[in-house]
Design a protein around this motif. Structure first.
Motif, PDB file in Angstrom:
ATOM      1  N   ALA A 152      -3.215  -1.479  -4.805  1.00 37.40           N
ATOM      2  CA  ALA A 152      -2.254  -1.636  -3.709  1.00 37.40           C
ATOM      3  C   ALA A 152      -1.806  -0.272  -3.193  1.00 37.40           C
ATOM      4  O   ALA A 152      -0.618  -0.038  -2.957  1.00 37.40           O
ATOM      5  N   TYR A 153      -2.755   0.634  -2.999  1.00 35.85           N
ATOM      6  CA  TYR A 153      -2.392   1.993  -2.599  1.00 35.85           C
ATOM      7  C   TYR A 153      -1.746   2.021  -1.220  1.00 35.85           C
ATOM      8  O   TYR A 153      -2.202   1.362  -0.278  1.00 35.85           O
ATOM      9  N   ARG A 154      -0.700   2.853  -1.085  1.00 33.39           N
ATOM     10  CA  ARG A 154       0.006   2.922   0.185  1.00 33.39           C
ATOM     11  C   ARG A 154      -0.846   3.540   1.287  1.00 33.39           C
ATOM     12  O   ARG A 154      -0.636   3.259   2.470  1.00 33.39           O
ATOM     13  N   TYR A 195      -2.145   1.238   3.875  1.00 31.94           N
ATOM     14  CA  TYR A 195      -1.222   0.940   4.973  1.00 31.94           C
ATOM     15  C   TYR A 195      -1.129   2.115   5.956  1.00 31.94           C
ATOM     16  O   TYR A 195      -1.159   1.923   7.173  1.00 31.94           O
ATOM     17  N   ILE A 206      -4.146  -6.749  -5.109  1.00 31.85           N
ATOM     18  CA  ILE A 206      -3.029  -5.906  -5.550  1.00 31.85           C
ATOM     19  C   ILE A 206      -2.739  -6.069  -7.040  1.00 31.85           C
ATOM     20  O   ILE A 206      -2.749  -7.168  -7.582  1.00 31.85           O
ATOM     21  N   VAL A 219       3.944  -1.990  -7.645  1.00 34.59           N
ATOM     22  CA  VAL A 219       4.674  -2.514  -6.488  1.00 34.59           C
ATOM     23  C   VAL A 219       6.089  -2.896  -6.897  1.00 34.59           C
ATOM     24  O   VAL A 219       7.071  -2.514  -6.245  1.00 34.59           O
ATOM     25  N   LEU A 266       1.947   0.045  -2.098  1.00 34.88           N
ATOM     26  CA  LEU A 266       2.518  -0.761  -1.024  1.00 34.88           C
ATOM     27  C   LEU A 266       3.846  -1.390  -1.426  1.00 34.88           C
ATOM     28  O   LEU A 266       4.117  -1.601  -2.611  1.00 34.88           O
ATOM     29  N   THR A 267       4.642  -1.703  -0.423  1.00 33.98           N
ATOM     30  CA  THR A 267       5.837  -2.514  -0.625  1.00 33.98           C
ATOM     31  C   THR A 267       5.554  -3.924  -0.107  1.00 33.98           C
ATOM     32  O   THR A 267       4.632  -4.143   0.692  1.00 33.98           O
ATOM     33  N   GLN A 291       5.736  -3.944   3.663  1.00 33.50           N
ATOM     34  CA  GLN A 291       4.511  -3.458   4.307  1.00 33.50           C
ATOM     35  C   GLN A 291       3.424  -4.532   4.274  1.00 33.50           C
ATOM     36  O   GLN A 291       2.681  -4.708   5.248  1.00 33.50           O
ATOM     37  N   MET A 292       3.346  -5.254   3.185  1.00 36.98           N
ATOM     38  CA  MET A 292       2.350  -6.321   3.102  1.00 36.98           C
ATOM     39  C   MET A 292       2.631  -7.415   4.129  1.00 36.98           C
ATOM     40  O   MET A 292       1.697  -7.928   4.766  1.00 36.98           O
ATOM     41  N   MET A 322       1.441  -6.195   7.409  1.00 32.64           N
ATOM     42  CA  MET A 322      -0.013  -6.206   7.484  1.00 32.64           C
ATOM     43  C   MET A 322      -0.544  -7.628   7.631  1.00 32.64           C
ATOM     44  O   MET A 322      -1.543  -7.859   8.314  1.00 32.64           O
TER      45      MET A 322
END
Length: 354
Positions: free
Chosen positions: A91-93, A96, A114, A119, A127-128, A131-132, A135
């Motif tokens: 789940a790398y930021r 995003y 993820i 998280v 990621l938060t 943000q998900m 997306m």
């Protein structure tokens, strides 16, 4: 152990389209990082990613929603011609920050598997949930990669087989709960950390109705094992567009069965027996490569059965045999890959019979 490949009959749905060509298989691309300073082996730069996505657009590839495409393949429903799916692990930021704008601009759907521990810990590199959700509104889908990204076949010191399996069950179930809690739904898809699974783990996926991916290369078809699906890495050494083009044009190897001797390698060289469907194929051009060893020895035991043999045992860790064969058009390669794990007592792997 025999890795049975379900032998599906393509129904009229696949052949019904006359105006629009269709395909009964799906290449799935695997990414991790989109960045300049992230680990090379699991990264594409934003420039490389833009080049790849632009190629998909200009070459007429149809980027499809992964879950729906898998459901269609299982039901023998045709996919669009040149269908392809895009996935990310972890789940790398930077997905995003750097990858998402590129995909959003082109209208491409994508799936991110993820691992929820960082998280939930609000790690700034991951990621938060907000943000998900953003997306999701532009084609993103979020699926299961376990809580802590463990080696799923390794036991903790002193851990029983029952406790190990319960711990792995909790790793999967907890992510499903969090997806439902924060996003309102789960696509029931999972990517095995490090691509490692065995029969018990795959049975766990089947019991929960979860479609799961390993890290062996190849394309998905109705004949695939939907608890151990293949993908093509598209990062690091595999980020070159010339390499990617070959994979995008791959077809599933036309197999009735693949016998691999089990999930674990031993101190003896591995072998892979492939039984082909009836048809006309370029068997003289079949080539199998053993990781770290070069070409495998091929022993044709009948007109449609071949055994690919490694020359030497694998070192501790993961090893594979990749087999490819051109089709008669010369525009596509049939592709099949099998991964083994050579375990060691020090690493605490479960036994073959666990």
């Amino acid at each position: 152990m025999s890795s049975k490949i379900m032998y599906g009959i393509v129904t009229g749905a696949l052949c019904a389209s006359t105006a629009v060509q269709a395909q009964d298989y799906l290449p799935v691309l695997q990414y991790h990082h989109v960045g300049e300073s992230t680990p090379f082996s699991t990264s594409v730069t934003p420039e490389q990613f833009t080049e790849q996505m632009d190629y998909l657009k200009t070459a007429g590839f149809q980027v499809v929603d992964l879950y729906q495409a898998l459901e269609d393949l299982k039901a023998h429903i045709a996919l669009p011609e040149k269908a392809v799916a895009i996935t990310f692990d972890d789940a790398y930021r930077n997905i995003y920050l750097a990858g998402f704008p590129i995909m959003k601009e082109r209208g491409f759907p994508f799936t991110v598997f993820i691992n929820t521990q960082p998280v939930e810990q609000s790690n700034r590199h991951f990621l938060t949930w907000q943000q998900m959700r953003e997306m999701e509104s532009s084609g993103g889908v979020f699926a299961n990669h376990t809580v802590s990204h463990p080696y799923m076949l390794r036991k903790l010191e002193g851990e029983s087989d029952e406790a190990w399996l319960q711990r792995m069950t909790d790793e999967v179930d907890a992510v499903e709960d969090l997806l439902n809690k924060h996003l309102g739904h789960s696509p029931k898809m999972l990517a095995y950390p490090y691509g490692e699974s065995n029969g018990q783990i795959r049975d766990l996926m089947k019991q929960r109705g979860i479609m799961a991916f390993g890290q062996q290369s190849g394309v998905v078809s109705a004949d695939s094992d939907f608890e151990n699906l293949p993908r093509f890495p598209a990062s690091g050494n595999y980020a070159k567009l010339s390499t990617l083009k070959t994979k995008l044009n791959a077809k599933p190897m036309p197999l009735v069965e693949a016998q691999n001797g089990g999930d674990f390698a031993t101190d003896q060289p591995v072998s892979l027996k492939l039984t082909f469907k009836e048809g006309k194929y370029r068997f003289t051009d079949l080539t199998c490569y053993v990781s770290g060893q070069g070409k495998a020895t091929l022993d044709w035991v009948s007109d449609n059965e071949v055994v690919a043999m490694a020359e030497k045992p694998f070192p501790v860790g993961r090893g594979r045999i990749n087999c490819t064969m051109p089709d008669y058009s010369g525009q596509h390669y049939y592709w099949y890959s099998n991964v083994w794990i050579h375990a060691s007592a020090e690493l605490g792997y479960v036994s073959e019979k666990s």
